[in-house]
Design a protein around this motif. Structure first.
Motif, mmCIF file in Angstrom:
data_model
loop_
_atom_site.group_PDB
_atom_site.id
_atom_site.type_symbol
_atom_site.label_atom_id
_atom_site.label_comp_id
_atom_site.label_asym_id
_atom_site.label_seq_id
_atom_site.Cartn_x
_atom_site.Cartn_y
_atom_site.Cartn_z
ATOM 1 N N MET A 61 -3.827 1.608 1.313
ATOM 2 C CA MET A 61 -4.730 0.519 1.890
ATOM 3 C C MET A 61 -5.432 1.373 2.511
ATOM 4 S SD MET A 61 -4.959 -1.634 -0.199
ATOM 5 C CE MET A 61 -5.950 -3.121 0.380
ATOM 6 N N GLY A 62 -4.940 1.838 4.042
ATOM 7 C CA GLY A 62 -5.449 2.896 5.139
ATOM 8 C C GLY A 62 -5.776 3.641 4.550
ATOM 9 N N ASN A 110 4.242 -0.999 -0.315
ATOM 10 C CA ASN A 110 3.852 -2.145 0.683
ATOM 11 C C ASN A 110 2.905 -1.967 0.367
ATOM 12 O OD1 ASN A 110 4.526 -4.936 1.942
ATOM 13 N ND2 ASN A 110 4.562 -3.205 3.119
ATOM 14 N N SER A 111 2.069 -1.078 0.502
ATOM 15 C CA SER A 111 0.744 -0.099 1.859
ATOM 16 C C SER A 111 -0.158 -0.198 0.978
ATOM 17 C CB SER A 111 1.086 0.920 2.855
ATOM 18 O OG SER A 111 1.443 1.927 1.827
ATOM 19 N N SER A 112 0.489 -0.453 -1.159
ATOM 20 C CA SER A 112 -0.421 0.497 -1.648
ATOM 21 C C SER A 112 -0.384 -1.334 -2.542
ATOM 22 C CB SER A 112 -0.478 1.440 -2.775
ATOM 23 O OG SER A 112 1.162 1.011 -3.355
ATOM 24 N N ALA A 126 -4.348 1.933 13.541
ATOM 25 C CA ALA A 126 -4.941 1.121 13.157
ATOM 26 C C ALA A 126 -4.656 -0.376 13.042
ATOM 27 C CB ALA A 126 -5.606 1.578 11.832
ATOM 28 N N GLY A 127 -3.114 -0.704 13.175
ATOM 29 C CA GLY A 127 -2.815 -1.893 13.517
ATOM 30 C C GLY A 127 -2.179 -2.112 11.859
ATOM 31 N N LEU A 128 -2.255 -1.738 10.319
ATOM 32 C CA LEU A 128 -1.750 -1.409 9.693
ATOM 33 C C LEU A 128 -0.133 -1.489 9.681
ATOM 34 C CD1 LEU A 128 -4.078 0.126 8.139
ATOM 35 C CD2 LEU A 128 -4.944 -1.816 8.107
ATOM 36 N N VAL A 129 0.258 -1.495 8.535
ATOM 37 C CA VAL A 129 1.761 -1.310 8.297
ATOM 38 C C VAL A 129 1.481 -0.341 7.159
ATOM 39 C CG1 VAL A 129 3.563 -2.836 6.969
ATOM 40 C CG2 VAL A 129 1.584 -3.925 7.556
ATOM 41 N N GLU A 130 1.768 0.894 7.692
ATOM 42 C CA GLU A 130 1.835 2.484 7.360
ATOM 43 C C GLU A 130 2.267 3.022 7.932
ATOM 44 O OE1 GLU A 130 -2.070 3.508 5.382
ATOM 45 O OE2 GLU A 130 -2.753 1.749 4.525
ATOM 46 N N PHE A 188 -12.107 2.074 9.545
ATOM 47 C CA PHE A 188 -12.694 0.673 9.213
ATOM 48 C C PHE A 188 -14.403 1.023 9.535
ATOM 49 C CE2 PHE A 188 -8.109 -0.945 11.084
ATOM 50 C CZ PHE A 188 -7.916 -1.169 9.834
ATOM 51 N N ILE A 190 3.475 -9.289 -2.440
ATOM 52 C CA ILE A 190 2.468 -8.517 -2.587
ATOM 53 C C ILE A 190 2.569 -7.995 -1.001
ATOM 54 C CG2 ILE A 190 0.556 -7.730 -3.086
ATOM 55 C CD1 ILE A 190 2.418 -8.082 -5.698
ATOM 56 N N GLY A 191 2.733 -6.554 -1.120
ATOM 57 C CA GLY A 191 2.056 -5.874 0.914
ATOM 58 C C GLY A 191 0.964 -6.064 0.654
ATOM 59 N N PRO A 192 0.218 -5.792 1.793
ATOM 60 C CA PRO A 192 1.191 -4.702 2.790
ATOM 61 C C PRO A 192 1.674 -5.879 3.747
ATOM 62 C CG PRO A 192 -1.040 -4.484 3.491
ATOM 63 C CD PRO A 192 -1.295 -4.866 2.261
ATOM 64 N N SER A 193 1.557 -6.959 3.952
ATOM 65 C CA SER A 193 1.712 -7.532 6.060
ATOM 66 C C SER A 193 1.552 -9.405 4.856
ATOM 67 C CB SER A 193 0.548 -7.377 6.408
ATOM 68 O OG SER A 193 0.509 -8.710 7.057
ATOM 69 N N LYS A 205 -11.049 -8.181 11.840
ATOM 70 C CA LYS A 205 -10.617 -6.693 12.450
ATOM 71 C C LYS A 205 -10.040 -5.669 11.328
ATOM 72 C CE LYS A 205 -10.608 -6.999 17.454
ATOM 73 N NZ LYS A 205 -9.636 -7.539 18.393
ATOM 74 N N THR A 206 -9.021 -5.697 10.552
ATOM 75 C CA THR A 206 -8.718 -5.759 9.782
ATOM 76 C C THR A 206 -7.727 -6.122 8.155
ATOM 77 O OG1 THR A 206 -5.616 -6.486 10.490
ATOM 78 C CG2 THR A 206 -7.259 -4.677 12.580
ATOM 79 N N LYS A 220 -9.475 -5.401 5.515
ATOM 80 C CA LYS A 220 -9.601 -3.812 4.351
ATOM 81 C C LYS A 220 -7.746 -3.766 4.606
ATOM 82 C CE LYS A 220 -14.530 -3.686 3.732
ATOM 83 N NZ LYS A 220 -15.430 -3.035 4.486
ATOM 84 N N GLY A 221 -7.255 -2.872 5.185
ATOM 85 C CA GLY A 221 -6.446 -1.959 5.492
ATOM 86 C C GLY A 221 -5.197 -3.070 4.801
ATOM 87 N N HIS A 222 -5.762 -4.380 4.732
ATOM 88 C CA HIS A 222 -4.199 -4.851 4.571
ATOM 89 C C HIS A 222 -4.496 -5.576 3.614
ATOM 90 C CE1 HIS A 222 -3.100 -5.355 9.383
ATOM 91 N NE2 HIS A 222 -2.029 -5.144 8.849
ATOM 92 N N LYS A 270 -3.787 -6.985 -6.203
ATOM 93 C CA LYS A 270 -4.890 -5.628 -6.154
ATOM 94 C C LYS A 270 -6.098 -5.925 -6.897
ATOM 95 C CE LYS A 270 -3.950 -0.767 -5.817
ATOM 96 N NZ LYS A 270 -3.054 -0.423 -5.769
#
Lengths: 289, 222
Positions: A65-66, A105-107, A214-218, A289, B15-18, B53-54, B56-58, B79
């Motif tokens: 995602m990131g 996980n990250s996708s 970036a605070g992401l799980v990557e 972002f 489902i990830g990521p967090s 803040k986050t 989109k990335g999550h 997704k």
């Protein structure tokens, strides 16, 4: 039937002549009034998800995602296949699988948070690698997950497995400790040895901060999963060779918890410290972002 | 705190990521899916703190929409949740709120408009590991987690209503773990939240709704 620390768990295992995994399975059945079959099926399902998550990134191109990850598992697996690895085949495979699960996980793919999503690569990484190396049955692997569950349960109950609370040492540290104990049981270690291996793994990562870019799980999470997997392997190896661990499991867990609590919040998942606060990481942040 | 299961450790399957920003967000939206009258036509998600803040990335945005469509944490359609929303005729939008007035950094306010034009709002937080906490429903401060078999009842604030509810539960041999009553003003509308150890059936719900002072009773179990 329940146990609240390693002393109680070990006593139960020794009196009843049970393994850690058997004790954890019994605990689940008793406390939740479930049949063995029902509990087993659920764990089998978790193992199937783990297995799929280790193989998916070798077949498909996944984009996180990131955008900080993608294709790492394939690169590592290629080196394993070519047979010229630095780590040896078992560890090379374990780290390829571990980083792969983080790609999944990250996708936004399906994983088992074991114990968390950020540390979800460690246990599948080592379990799948050792299963293939020694041609072990799936049933044996499902049993080993109960062992890992026992260790993770004790850490969660008496400390934390959350990066926001205890840093990476709590998150990948717990996963690594769980994996080390499971490996020990799979290779014929006693309950005491399993907990020794878990303590070793936890001690080796003591103090590691949680500083996700970036605070992401990557990143650096993915590489730390590979590290957690290899740490589990070496911890199990040392224990099984007869090397004792000086500090008992409960005390090790308490030490980890105290270290976590003394970490400033910048180093606990807030992305305000560690590598997350470097100029390059901040630059990467702007791109996302 | 509930007794920990081995599947809280080897799990959740998700489902990830967090677990907090994806799975927890989805669970909060699923509470709304269970509370709101179907079909939900419109939704606004107001994001606070770390969610703002986050997100989109999550994939927090996709997870929220998926939850409102009733999807569970393991659903691989998450997704593509935006596409499924379009198919379902659900109009969704996101708002960022920069205020620092939230109880927890992972907070979202969900405002939906049902098929008959009725509005329902919910504010909650994702408190870690996929666990959630609902803080507000329709502007009234409440507290529940969705971990228990939960009954959310909106009723007239008058004598005998709570007795009626507990009689119904006892008739069906349901053990109450927690029971909380919230109201804005004496004699108007009140909300009662029951958290039970046993699964709650549709029959229980019907029995409770039989009393004319009960406006609405919903089952929430995540």
């Amino acid at each position: 039937m329940d146990f609240r620390n390693a002393v109680e768990l070990l006593e139960y295992c020794e009196v009843k002549n049970k393994s850690l995994s058997e004790a954890m399975l019994e605990r689940e059945m008793t406390l939740f009034h479930l049949s063995q079959e029902k509990v087993w099926e659920r764990m089998k399902h978790a193992y199937a998800i783990m297995k799929r998550a280790t193989h998916l990134p070798l077949e498909k191109d996944l984009k996180s995602m990131g955008g900080l990850l993608g294709g790492e598992a394939k690169r590592l697996y290629k080196r394993y296949e070519e047979g010229k690895t630095v780590c040896g085949s078992l560890m090379a495979k374990a780290i390829s699988y571990a980083v792969g699960v983080l790609e999944v996980n990250s996708s936004m793919g399906l994983i088992v948070a074991a114990p968390t999503a950020g540390s979800s690569g460690v246990i599948p990484g080592v379990l799948l690698a050792i299963q293939e190396e020694y041609a072990l049955e799936d049933e044996v692997m499902v049993q080993a997950l109960f062992n890992a569950g026992a260790v993770g349960y004790l850490i969660t109950l008496n400390a934390t497995v959350s990066g926001a609370e205890g840093g990476c040492q709590a998150e990948v540290g717990a996963a690594s400790a769980m994996a080390a104990a499971a490996l020990c049981e799979l290779m014929g270690g006693s309950p005491r040895e399993c907990l020794d291996a878990a303590s070793t793994a936890l001690t080796n990562i003591l103090g590691l901060v949680c500083d996700p870019i970036a605070g992401l799980v990557e990143a650096p999470c993915q590489k730390r999963n590979a590290m957690g997997a290899s740490n589990a392997l070496i911890s199990a190896e040392m224990t099984l060779s007869g090397i004792r661990h000086l500090i008992p499991f409960d005390e090790t867990v308490e030490a980890m918890y105290k270290v976590g609590k003394s970490m400033p919040s910048e180093l606990r998942e807030t992305a305000m410290g560690g590598v997350a606060a470097t100029p390059t990481a901040c630059q990467l942040c702007k791109g996302i972002f | 705190m509930k007794v920990m299961s081995v599947f809280d450790i080897i799990g959740p399957n998700m489902i990830g990521p967090s677990s907090s920003h994806t799975a927890g967000a989805l669970r909060l939206a699923r509470v709304m899916y269970k509370l709101a009258p179907q079909p939900i036509k419109e939704v606004t998600f107001v994001l606070y703190g770390s969610f703002a803040k986050t997100y989109k990335g999550h994939g927090t945005d996709k997870a929220l929409v998926a939850g409102l469509l009733g999807m569970e944490e393991e659903d691989e359609r998450i997704k593509e949740a935006f596409n499924y929303a379009r198919e379902a005729g659900l109009y969704y939008r996101f708002e960022i709120n920069d205020s620092k007035h939230y109880k927890h950094p992972n907070t979202v306010e969900i405002i939906v408009k049902g098929g008959k034009g009725e509005h329902i709002s919910l504010t909650g937080a994702s408190i870690g590991g996929g666990a959630i906490r609902v803080d507000k429903v329709n502007g009234i401060e409440v507290f529940f987690t969705g971990e228990y078999y939960t009954l959310f009842i909106i009723h007239q604030d008058k004598p005998g209503v709570v007795a009626h509810i507990s009689q119904c539960l006892s008739k069906y041999e349901i053990n109450i773990a927690y029971m909380r009553l919230y109201r804005e003003q004496k004699g108007t509308i009140a909300s009662t939240i029951i958290e039970a150890d046993e699964p709650l059936t549709k029959e229980v719900l019907k029995a409770i709704e039989a009393n004319p002072a009960i406006y609405n009773a919903k089952l929430i179990h995540l």
